[in-house]
Enzyme design. Structure first.
Site, PDB file in Angstrom:
ATOM      1  N   TYR A  69      16.167  -5.009  13.409  1.00 50.37           N
ATOM      2  CA  TYR A  69      15.898  -5.001  12.264  1.00 50.37           C
ATOM      3  C   TYR A  69      17.123  -5.633  11.192  1.00 50.37           C
ATOM      4  O   TYR A  69      16.641  -6.542  10.351  1.00 50.37           O
ATOM      5  CB  TYR A  69      16.016  -3.469  11.547  1.00 50.37           C
ATOM      6  N   ILE A 103      16.116   4.748   0.792  1.00 52.77           N
ATOM      7  CA  ILE A 103      15.143   4.873  -0.057  1.00 52.77           C
ATOM      8  C   ILE A 103      14.173   5.700   0.280  1.00 52.77           C
ATOM      9  O   ILE A 103      13.709   5.618   1.516  1.00 52.77           O
ATOM     10  CB  ILE A 103      14.551   3.479  -0.542  1.00 52.77           C
ATOM     11  N   SER A 105       0.829  -1.366  -0.055  1.00 54.49           N
ATOM     12  CA  SER A 105      -0.060  -0.001   0.243  1.00 54.49           C
ATOM     13  C   SER A 105       0.732   1.219  -0.129  1.00 54.49           C
ATOM     14  O   SER A 105       0.360   2.193  -0.307  1.00 54.49           O
ATOM     15  CB  SER A 105      -0.981   0.109   1.280  1.00 54.49           C
ATOM     16  N   VAL A 126       1.208  -9.702   8.180  1.00 54.52           N
ATOM     17  CA  VAL A 126       2.030 -11.106   7.577  1.00 54.52           C
ATOM     18  C   VAL A 126       2.661 -11.523   8.623  1.00 54.52           C
ATOM     19  O   VAL A 126       2.851 -12.873   8.823  1.00 54.52           O
ATOM     20  CB  VAL A 126       2.906 -10.406   6.880  1.00 54.52           C
ATOM     21  N   LYS A 135      16.595  -8.782   8.533  1.00 54.64           N
ATOM     22  CA  LYS A 135      16.924  -8.862   7.234  1.00 54.64           C
ATOM     23  C   LYS A 135      18.159  -9.823   6.927  1.00 54.64           C
ATOM     24  O   LYS A 135      18.156 -10.259   5.914  1.00 54.64           O
ATOM     25  CB  LYS A 135      17.285  -7.360   6.999  1.00 54.64           C
TER      26      LYS A 135
HETATM   27  P1  NDP Z   1       6.826   1.839   4.559  1.00 58.43           P
HETATM   28  O1  NDP Z   1       7.112   2.124   5.679  1.00 58.43           O
HETATM   29  O2  NDP Z   1       6.895   2.716   3.476  1.00 58.43           O
HETATM   30  O3  NDP Z   1       5.791   0.900   3.914  1.00 58.43           O
HETATM   31  C1  NDP Z   1       5.596  -0.286   4.608  1.00 58.43           C
HETATM   32  C2  NDP Z   1       4.436  -1.246   4.031  1.00 58.43           C
HETATM   33  O4  NDP Z   1       4.404  -2.555   4.642  1.00 58.43           O
HETATM   34  C3  NDP Z   1       3.053  -0.494   4.127  1.00 58.43           C
HETATM   35  O5  NDP Z   1       2.305  -0.956   3.008  1.00 58.43           O
HETATM   36  C4  NDP Z   1       2.500  -1.101   5.485  1.00 58.43           C
HETATM   37  O6  NDP Z   1       1.224  -1.173   5.375  1.00 58.43           O
HETATM   38  C5  NDP Z   1       3.149  -2.660   5.178  1.00 58.43           C
HETATM   39  N1  NDP Z   1       3.168  -3.395   6.360  1.00 58.43           N
HETATM   40  C6  NDP Z   1       3.900  -2.808   7.569  1.00 58.43           C
HETATM   41  N2  NDP Z   1       3.625  -4.152   8.431  1.00 58.43           N
HETATM   42  C7  NDP Z   1       2.922  -4.996   8.253  1.00 58.43           C
HETATM   43  C8  NDP Z   1       2.371  -6.024   8.553  1.00 58.43           C
HETATM   44  N3  NDP Z   1       2.631  -6.480   9.834  1.00 58.43           N
HETATM   45  N4  NDP Z   1       1.534  -6.851   7.780  1.00 58.43           N
HETATM   46  C9  NDP Z   1       1.294  -6.398   6.415  1.00 58.43           C
HETATM   47  N5  NDP Z   1       1.748  -5.204   5.914  1.00 58.43           N
HETATM   48  C10 NDP Z   1       2.561  -4.521   6.749  1.00 58.43           C
HETATM   49  O7  NDP Z   1       8.305   0.772   4.035  1.00 58.43           O
HETATM   50  P2  NDP Z   1       9.271   0.790   2.818  1.00 58.43           P
HETATM   51  O8  NDP Z   1       8.558   0.880   1.433  1.00 58.43           O
HETATM   52  O9  NDP Z   1      10.090   1.855   2.801  1.00 58.43           O
HETATM   53  O10 NDP Z   1       9.815  -0.612   3.110  1.00 58.43           O
HETATM   54  C11 NDP Z   1       9.643  -1.811   2.221  1.00 58.43           C
HETATM   55  C12 NDP Z   1      10.426  -2.851   2.441  1.00 58.43           C
HETATM   56  O11 NDP Z   1      11.834  -2.633   2.140  1.00 58.43           O
HETATM   57  C13 NDP Z   1      10.754  -3.197   3.982  1.00 58.43           C
HETATM   58  O12 NDP Z   1      10.752  -4.415   3.952  1.00 58.43           O
HETATM   59  C14 NDP Z   1      11.930  -2.295   4.355  1.00 58.43           C
HETATM   60  O13 NDP Z   1      12.517  -3.266   5.420  1.00 58.43           O
HETATM   61  C15 NDP Z   1      12.766  -2.601   3.154  1.00 58.43           C
HETATM   62  N6  NDP Z   1      13.726  -1.421   3.165  1.00 58.43           N
HETATM   63  C16 NDP Z   1      13.454  -0.115   3.011  1.00 58.43           C
HETATM   64  C17 NDP Z   1      14.616   0.562   2.976  1.00 58.43           C
HETATM   65  C18 NDP Z   1      14.249   2.266   3.050  1.00 58.43           C
HETATM   66  O14 NDP Z   1      15.238   3.079   3.060  1.00 58.43           O
HETATM   67  N7  NDP Z   1      12.714   2.685   2.958  1.00 58.43           N
HETATM   68  C19 NDP Z   1      15.920   0.313   2.848  1.00 58.43           C
HETATM   69  C20 NDP Z   1      16.217  -1.065   2.699  1.00 58.43           C
HETATM   70  C21 NDP Z   1      14.942  -2.047   3.014  1.00 58.43           C
HETATM   71  P3  NDP Z   1       0.441  -0.164   6.506  1.00 58.43           P
HETATM   72  O15 NDP Z   1       0.706   1.073   6.105  1.00 58.43           O
HETATM   73  O16 NDP Z   1      -0.933  -0.664   6.223  1.00 58.43           O
HETATM   74  O17 NDP Z   1       1.104  -0.268   7.813  1.00 58.43           O
END
Ligand code: NDP
Length: 242
Positions: free
Chosen positions: A150, A183, A9, A59, A154
């Site tokens: 974290y 990111i 989302s 999840v 990972k």
């Molecule tokens: P965001 O916080 O922007 O988005 C997280 C997403 O995961 C949201 O859609 C959220 O839904 C969903 N989510 C969180 N917890 C749950 C759960 N328990 N069950 C289902 N959905 C869940 O994160 P990013 O887009 O930045 O990160 C995406 C992935 O990339 C992650 O795994 C992160 O660890 C990894 N990552 C990100 C980096 C960055 O710099 N941004 C760097 C390295 C890795 P809702 O809004 O409804 O809670």
């Protein structure tokens, strides 16, 4: 072709949903709490003609993931591609880290990947075809101050995915890891300007990555152009040193 995306989302997951829809997939994504963000994405992508479903599914809960996967195959058809992007941070130094922060991060980031991959790999193995991409992080490879929980989750994803690739490769299923650096998403939005500047000082390209740039890599790994790539980890960090 049907793609399943956890945490679709917002942030990187959202960009992956948009990209896979453009690639011609119908998409099922899940989120945890932000129904408005999910609805906006369904509307946007659905208006372009893609069949898309959004499901509130935590999840970390194995039964919820099982139901989400089964419902997706019932409503859209056999899942060809699965991407796990759902993830959270609860940053604190180890000596100050409460067990709740440790548990929540491991349960969401690592157990969550296990739950989604177990469902997807089971169905894909039976059909002798499918591809999985799991989102890790440079923290899981190099470690990071204040992110031991974290980073552990990972790093776990990397060992998990390499094992999955070995188990499922003979059944025609590929599995790889994408490990991003900084990111620009909500996840890093809470970072102070000073911390952000410090981090960007270590990035050769001098900027944070865009979610769409990670989505491009995921799109490639899911495609037939990556037909001989499995069990590998792809770092995407603009030439960062960590
Ligand atoms: P965001 O916080 O922007 O988005 C997280 C997403 O995961 C949201 O859609 C959220 O839904 C969903 N989510 C969180 N917890 C749950 C759960 N328990 N069950 C289902 N959905 C869940 O994160 P990013 O887009 O930045 O990160 C995406 C992935 O990339 C992650 O795994 C992160 O660890 C990894 N990552 C990100 C980096 C960055 O710099 N941004 C760097 C390295 C890795 P809702 O809004 O409804 O809670």
């Amino acid at each position: 072709m049907i793609a399943l995306v956890s945490g679709g989302s917002r942030g990187i997951g959202r960009a992956i949903v948009q990209r896979l829809a453009r690639d011609g997939y119908d998409v099922a994504f899940c989120y945890r709490s932000d129904a408005d963000a999910a609805d906006r994405l369904v509307k946007e992508v659905g208006e372009a003609g893609t069949r898309i479903t959004a499901t509130r599914c935590d999840v970390s809960d194995s039964a919820e993931v099982h139901d989400w996967f089964a419902r997706t195959e019932r409503e859209l058809g056999p899942v060809n591609a699965a991407v796990t992007s759902a993830g959270i941070t609860r940053d604190r130094p180890v000596i100050l880290m409460p067990e709740t922060d440790w548990d929540q991060v491991l349960r969401t980031n690592l157990d969550g990947v296990y739950h989604v991959c177990r469902a997807a790999a089971f169905a894909m193995s039976k059909r002798r075809s499918g591809v999985i991409v799991n989102l890790s992080s440079v923290s899981g490879i190099y470690g990071n101050v204040g992110q031991a929980n974290y980073a552990a989750s990972k790093a776990g994803i990397i060992g998990f995915t390499k094992s999955l690739a070995k188990e499922c490769g003979p059944r025609g299923v590929r599995a790889n890891v994408v490990a991003p650096g900084l990111i620009a998403t909500d996840m890093v939005g809470d970072m102070s300007a000073a911390a952000m500047e410090r981090m960007l000082g270590n990035v050769a390209l001098g900027r944070a990555g865009k979610p769409e740039e990670v989505a491009d890599l995921v799109s490639f790994l899911l495609s037939d152009r990556a037909a001989y790539i499995s069990g590998s980890v792809f770092e995407i960090h603009g030439g960062g040193t960590f």
